[in-house]
Design a protein around this motif. Structure first.
Motif, mmCIF file in Angstrom:
data_model
loop_
_atom_site.group_PDB
_atom_site.id
_atom_site.type_symbol
_atom_site.label_atom_id
_atom_site.label_comp_id
_atom_site.label_asym_id
_atom_site.label_seq_id
_atom_site.Cartn_x
_atom_site.Cartn_y
_atom_site.Cartn_z
ATOM 1 N N TYR A 570 0.812 -1.214 0.000
ATOM 2 C CA TYR A 570 0.000 0.000 0.000
ATOM 3 C C TYR A 570 0.846 1.264 0.000
ATOM 4 N N GLU A 571 2.124 1.127 -0.258
ATOM 5 C CA GLU A 571 3.003 2.290 -0.243
ATOM 6 C C GLU A 571 2.604 3.247 -1.350
ATOM 7 N N ALA A 591 -1.921 -2.633 8.327
ATOM 8 C CA ALA A 591 -1.795 -3.800 9.205
ATOM 9 C C ALA A 591 -0.870 -4.798 8.528
ATOM 10 N N ILE A 592 0.197 -5.177 9.212
ATOM 11 C CA ILE A 592 1.216 -6.052 8.630
ATOM 12 C C ILE A 592 1.352 -7.301 9.485
ATOM 13 N N GLU A 593 1.186 -8.436 8.843
ATOM 14 C CA GLU A 593 1.240 -9.732 9.528
ATOM 15 C C GLU A 593 2.676 -10.259 9.557
ATOM 16 N N GLU A 597 5.997 -17.835 7.899
ATOM 17 C CA GLU A 597 6.070 -17.698 6.449
ATOM 18 C C GLU A 597 6.459 -16.287 6.029
ATOM 19 N N ASN A 598 6.204 -15.308 6.881
ATOM 20 C CA ASN A 598 6.454 -13.906 6.541
ATOM 21 C C ASN A 598 7.175 -13.194 7.686
ATOM 22 N N PRO A 599 8.418 -13.568 7.959
ATOM 23 C CA PRO A 599 9.129 -12.971 9.103
ATOM 24 C C PRO A 599 9.469 -11.494 8.908
ATOM 25 N N TYR A 600 9.442 -11.025 7.653
ATOM 26 C CA TYR A 600 9.721 -9.607 7.409
ATOM 27 C C TYR A 600 8.443 -8.798 7.244
ATOM 28 N N GLY A 601 7.315 -9.463 7.325
ATOM 29 C CA GLY A 601 6.041 -8.766 7.286
ATOM 30 C C GLY A 601 5.349 -8.843 5.937
ATOM 31 N N ARG A 602 4.028 -8.955 6.002
ATOM 32 C CA ARG A 602 3.184 -8.988 4.810
ATOM 33 C C ARG A 602 1.951 -8.140 5.068
ATOM 34 N N ALA A 603 1.687 -7.178 4.199
ATOM 35 C CA ALA A 603 0.530 -6.291 4.380
ATOM 36 C C ALA A 603 -0.759 -7.091 4.202
ATOM 37 N N VAL A 604 -1.653 -6.993 5.197
ATOM 38 C CA VAL A 604 -2.923 -7.720 5.123
ATOM 39 C C VAL A 604 -4.125 -6.795 5.074
#
Length: 797
Positions: A570-571, A591-593, A597-604
């Motif tokens: 969403y940047e 909100a970033i999960e 599976e996503n240790p660096y973060g994934r926008a949800v």
């Protein structure tokens, strides 16, 4: 496509390739995703160590394996070694040269499998330990690089630079359609056309720098990862191993990459009669900035308990695809209309994604390509209309989007459309428009919710203030609706009856009401945190070791952290100044999960507190998503904005704004929780929430003073009333409490209050305050919380 071009395409499709590139490309994408979850391999000590292990341990082991079978099954390559091997092979000429120099043959990937697969690695670990007893099979970053023990052969190829060049590639090919069989099959066909083009240029002694689109590049990379097959195939196709030059990254107009792409596009289209650009295969721009540079390891996986049936949010799944249009020709235009026409296009029946008509200029002879890209649902028809300068529709035609959904249909089509005149006038020839359409395969669209908030009205009149500390309010609510305007749930807040009068144990609740009228408790605020009922999710403040700048954290089966602004997917593409203004500083939250599976973060999800729009990527986050928007929206309305410290005081002490369904409870007066309104006018200037002060106190309903203004008694010093509106007056003021946002909606003035020298700020612009005892200025028709459906941006190249 003319017959000559058809024959050229058929020749290209007979290009022999000895690898199943579709299945290999899918494995390739899985591997790139695994590396992206281990970004320590991109730079720093982890990369240095991986390069050392690749040269000193993996290549010698691979050479032994290719000479004699060391293990019964396939050899499993450690992830770090595989990544360096991957980047080395993507310079096929140099890789082949190094292998032959050091080992006398090409070290192939035959009978070697990725660490990403489910193949047992026990045998591979055992043979590794027997050969390298002091070096662990899995990379251990806590160790030190071993001194050369003799005999290792290290390539002089700059592997660090090779890794840096390949690091951005995954972002460009990471979207779901790239992993689809139908999309990949057409990509393989285009790759064969790409190779045949290069071969033809070579045979004609035409010097060119051929630049692939990203779908072709994915297949090309995949082919190179099979070095023996790639060598044999390319020598057979064009007499030599095709070099892969990835050193150029400057996309500036006129530079080598830009000129090379334009030349490749022109040659490809002239040779085959079909478009080179393709939906879903073009450059996406730079990857968004990460929220973390190191992985987040504080993840605790939990089992989800059975959910309360009332709290299951089910929305119909919506599909979306990307469409690319190229308008490549027009014929039979009436005389005198050249250069004075526009082409309008849109869905014949607008869908939830693409709901507005767009237009481009139209000429009889196209100078530059007219290329348009947008997203829409894979339903209905695309409608094309030629419009004259006088806004007259001269003809229309359509293409069915549903034709592209069939698994047996091509994802690209180019044809002449005959535009039917809108009037009964019969011209000698119908206007013809040549359109090239390419689409991606449909994928699941994000859910879009809208939060529509009703206003809060007191049951008492402002003309007849009630001498009560607690004032009954009519029910206020926030309606959560889907894109079609269907009600999902109405949300309200209330104070738990058990906690009334006990500030320290104050308990707030969020209650949901379905369209059928069924009510259920959704969330509870207690002990400085919000908890979603019958769910493991709870919202809390960040701990002291906040290393990524999040301001709140949702804990549950995964960790979801909240960040100010549009982040990751969403940047904003705007410049920094425009982005800051566009997001109104703190009104946009991502909100970033974080998970294994996503240790660096994934926008949800993206929460836009100003517009009330909530975008949620997956169904599991629907309830937490709009609950977060509701809670944070309430706090932001109370505080006036979302600040870096939002939640530290607001969430800790108040939990939510003092808007409640049943009663107006204790207000914070003079900076102190004293449980009553109207205490000591001298302290009113300190009030965080507008204020109630002076002789006579507040006739009632102080509530959320930032929203409702304030109630002023004798002395009138009611906080920052000029900003938020207010009710002033000696001894009386606006007793009913329904002052609203006086700066916007006018207000109520008491005797000697606003309008009588009370100092009403900029009230004159929006109504104002009346005289003695009256409601002045009235209430306007503005509804700032009414969600407005935004249009869809169309990128025109």
């Amino acid at each position: 496509m003319e017959r000559k071009q058809e024959l050229e395409w058929e020749t290209a499709q007979r290009t022999g390739i000895s690898v199943d590139l579709v299945s290999a490309a899918k494995q390739h994408l899985d591997f790139l995703a695994a590396v992206d979850r281990n970004r320590w391999l991109y730079e720093g000590p982890g990369l240095d160590r991986a390069i050392y292990r690749y040269n000193a341990f993996w290549l010698p082991l691979l050479a032994k394996q290719s000479g004699s079978q060391l293990v019964d099954g396939p050899l499993v390559v450690p992830l770090d070694c595989e990544w360096i091997w991957h980047c080395h092979r993507l310079n096929p000429v140099r890789y082949i040269s190094d292998c032959k120099e050091f080992y006398g043959k090409i070290l192939d990937n035959r009978n070697v499998v990725s660490s990403v697969g489910e193949t047992s690695r026990k045998e591979s670990e055992n043979i590794w330990k027997s050969l390298y007893p002091s070096e662990p099979y899995e990379l251990d970053l806590t160790g030190t690089i071993q001194v050369k023990i003799g005999g290792e052969k290290f390539t002089k190829y700059d592997l660090i630079s090779a890794v840096q060049r390949q690091t951005p590639f995954f972002y460009q090919v990471s979207r779901p359609h790239m992993n689809d069989n139908r999309y990949l099959q057409e990509s393989v066909a285009r790759y064969k056309g790409f190779l045949h083009l290069i071969k033809t240029n070579k045979e004609r002694s035409i010097k060119s720098f051929s630049v692939p689109t990203y779908d072709i590049d994915l297949i090309w990379h995949t082919h190179q990862l099979h070095p023996v097959s790639y060598c044999k195939d390319l020598v057979k196709i064009m007499g030599k191993v095709l070099e892969h030059d990835d050193t150029d990254s400057d996309r500036t107009k006129g530079q080598k990459l830009d000129v090379g792409f334009s030349g490749t596009e022109k040659t490809y289209e002239a040779m085959y009669g079909c478009r080179y650009r393709r939906a879903g295969a073009m450059y996406l721009g730079q990857a968004p900035s990460p929220v973390r540079t190191i992985p987040y390891y504080g993840i605790v996986s939990k089992k989800l308990p059975p959910s309360d049936e009332n709290q299951k949010i089910k929305l119909p799944e919506m599909k979306i695809l990307e469409v690319m249009l190229e308008f490549t020709g027009v014929r039979n235009l009436p005389e005198g209309h050249d250069g004075n026409l526009f082409l309008e296009f849109g869905k014949a029946e607008p869908d939830a994604i693409f709901n507005a008509k767009k237009s481009v200029e139209l000429f009889s002879e196209f100078g530059e390509k007219q290329v348009v890209s947008f997203h829409c649902q894979p339903t209905g028809h695309l409608l094309f209309e030629i419009i004259s300068k006088s806004s007259k529709t001269m003809g229309a035609a359509s293409i069915s989007m549903e034709d592209f959904v069939s698994p047996h249909c091509s994802l690209t089509v180019e044809k002449w459309l005959e535009l039917v005149p809108s009037s009964n006038t019969i011209d000698s020839k119908a206007i013809g428009l040549r359109v090239a359409v390419s689409v991606t395969v449909p994928t699941t669209a994000p859910y879009v919710l809208r939060m529509i908030r009703s206003r809060l009205f007191p049951k008492s009149s402002c003309l007849f203030p009630l001498p009560m500390r607690k004032v009954q309010f009519a029910k206020s609510r926030t309606d959560v609706v889907d894109e079609a305007g269907n009600l999902i749930m109405s949300l309200q807040t209330r104070v738990s009856k058990k906690s009334k009068g006990k500030i320290g144990s104050m308990r707030r609740e969020v209650v949901g009401t379905t369209e059928s009228g069924e009510r259920c408790k959704l969330a509870v605020f207690a002990e400085s945190k919000w908890s979603i009922v019958n769910s493991p999710w709870s919202l809390k403040l960040p701990n002291k070791n906040n290393d990524d700048g999040h301001f709140l954290e949702l804990t549950g089966p995964h960790t979801v952290r909240l960040f100010h602004g549009g982040r990751l997917d969403y940047e904003s593409k705007y410049c920094q100044k425009h982005r800051s203004e566009n997001e109104l500083e703190r009104c946009v939250i991502t909100a970033i999960e974080f998970s294994e599976e996503n240790p660096y973060g994934r926008a949800v999800a993206l929460l836009d507190l100003k517009s009330g729009i909530v975008k949620v990527k997956e169904e599991w986050f629907l309830l937490p998503g709009f609950m977060l928007a509701f809670i944070l929206g309430s706090i932001s309305r109370k505080e006036g904005y979302i600040s870096n410290t939002m939640g530290l005081e607001t969430l800790k002490h108040k939990g939510l704004s003092n808007e409640v369904e049943e009663v107006c409870v204790e207000a914070k007066v003079g900076g102190n929780w004293n449980g009553k309104c109207g205490g000591g006018g001298g302290e009113c200037e300190k009030l965080e929430s507008g204020g109630c002060g002076g002789c006579g106190g507040c006739g009632g309903g102080c509530g959320n003073m930032v929203e409702a203004g304030g109630c002023g008694g004798c002395g009138g010093g009611c906080g920052n009333m000029a900003k938020t509106g207010g009710c002033g007056g000696c001894g009386g003021g606006c007793g009913g409490g329904g002052c609203g946002n006086m700066a916007k909606t006018g207000g109520c003035g008491g005797c000697g209050g606003c309008g009588g020298g009370g100092g009403c700020g900029n009230m004159a612009r929006s109504g104002g305050c009346g005289g003695c005892g009256g409601c002045g200025g009235g209430y306007d028709n503005e509804h700032p919380n009414q969600a407005v459906k935004p249009g869809n941006e169309v990128l025109v190249a």
